[in-house]
Design a protein around this motif. Sequence first.
Motif, PDB file in Angstrom:
ATOM      1  N   UNK A 158       0.829  -1.209   0.000  1.00  0.00           N
ATOM      2  CA  UNK A 158       0.000   0.000   0.000  1.00  0.00           C
ATOM      3  C   UNK A 158       0.860   1.253   0.000  1.00  0.00           C
ATOM      4  N   UNK A 159       1.931   1.244   0.786  1.00  0.00           N
ATOM      5  CA  UNK A 159       2.839   2.394   0.819  1.00  0.00           C
ATOM      6  C   UNK A 159       3.451   2.626  -0.554  1.00  0.00           C
ATOM      7  N   UNK A 160       3.865   1.546  -1.208  1.00  0.00           N
ATOM      8  CA  UNK A 160       4.434   1.670  -2.551  1.00  0.00           C
ATOM      9  C   UNK A 160       3.401   2.189  -3.539  1.00  0.00           C
ATOM     10  N   UNK A 161       2.165   1.713  -3.409  1.00  0.00           N
ATOM     11  CA  UNK A 161       1.081   2.145  -4.297  1.00  0.00           C
ATOM     12  C   UNK A 161       0.784   3.631  -4.103  1.00  0.00           C
ATOM     13  N   UNK A 162       0.743   4.080  -2.870  1.00  0.00           N
ATOM     14  CA  UNK A 162       0.428   5.480  -2.588  1.00  0.00           C
ATOM     15  C   UNK A 162       1.530   6.428  -3.051  1.00  0.00           C
ATOM     16  N   UNK A 163       2.771   5.967  -3.014  1.00  0.00           N
ATOM     17  CA  UNK A 163       3.908   6.761  -3.486  1.00  0.00           C
ATOM     18  C   UNK A 163       3.908   8.165  -2.884  1.00  0.00           C
TER      19      UNK A 163
ATOM     20  N   UNK B 280       5.879   9.081  -0.310  1.00  0.00           N
ATOM     21  CA  UNK B 280       7.139   9.430   0.338  1.00  0.00           C
ATOM     22  C   UNK B 280       6.976   9.588   1.835  1.00  0.00           C
ATOM     23  N   UNK B 281       7.617  10.612   2.397  1.00  0.00           N
ATOM     24  CA  UNK B 281       7.572  10.786   3.844  1.00  0.00           C
ATOM     25  C   UNK B 281       6.251  11.384   4.326  1.00  0.00           C
ATOM     26  N   UNK B 282       5.314  11.601   3.409  1.00  0.00           N
ATOM     27  CA  UNK B 282       3.977  12.044   3.812  1.00  0.00           C
ATOM     28  C   UNK B 282       3.083  10.872   4.219  1.00  0.00           C
ATOM     29  N   UNK B 283       3.600   9.642   4.098  1.00  0.00           N
ATOM     30  CA  UNK B 283       2.850   8.453   4.511  1.00  0.00           C
ATOM     31  C   UNK B 283       3.586   7.758   5.646  1.00  0.00           C
ATOM     32  N   UNK B 284       2.877   7.502   6.727  1.00  0.00           N
ATOM     33  CA  UNK B 284       3.394   6.706   7.837  1.00  0.00           C
ATOM     34  C   UNK B 284       2.549   5.451   7.919  1.00  0.00           C
ATOM     35  N   UNK B 285       3.173   4.279   7.818  1.00  0.00           N
ATOM     36  CA  UNK B 285       2.462   3.008   7.897  1.00  0.00           C
ATOM     37  C   UNK B 285       2.790   2.329   9.217  1.00  0.00           C
TER      38      UNK B 285
END
Length: 256
Positions: free
Chosen positions: A50-55, A57-62
Amino acid sequence: MTRTLSRFDGKIALVTGGTSGMGLATARRLLAEGAQVVITGRDQARLDAAVADLAGGDRVLAVRGDVGNLADLDALTEAIRERHGRLDLVFANAGIASFHPVEQVTEAEFDRVVDINFKGLFFTVQKTVPLLADHASVVINASWTLHRGMPGASLYAATKAAVHNLARTFAAELGHRGIRVNSVSPGYITTPMFHEVLQPHEHAAVAAKVVIGRLGTAEDVADVVAFLGSDEASYVNGQDLAIDGGLVATISGHSG
């Protein structure tokens, strides 16, 4: 990532169950509108995908975790506190499907579904309340089945009716801080969970029950969650919004 709107610039959003379906689509929409997004999921591989799909960067915390496990929720809120210090939007989306005739529902299945769909959602909100900024928004994912009886849905629908009731009571309890709490009731939405429950040959008959003649998409839900989480919905509180193409409110003239 191209943004068409910027309603969430500078905002911090949490999406539980954010690895697929409505959660992933909502995370993508909020990112596109400027938010920094935290997503959760129980499976690390799906979370990484999901993190890779959202792309983002540092705006995503999983953060890997199970909403039915309070220790995982404590770890989640601590990770958010360390990274962002607050939340402006919570989409309490994590849940599971369960459809069985009433006489086939076991105690183990009852406990499993209630543990995630009701207990998990209750404590997701409880644990995040200290992080919620004044005038934040909470959106709870319920279901159209809370509005109409459907054979085989007694356990699932009861948990969804319970969480909609939480939307109303949480709205009353948190209103003094300007925090709004609403629920959404998706209809037939083509998510991985939908495909687990219904086989492809059943889709046409299901779509025929919807007055506009089509199944919904995860993006249809994301659009509404983004609206409820934004200042555009600043006077919408304690409500349930059906995202169902008219399934609950109308009788379809389509033939399946």
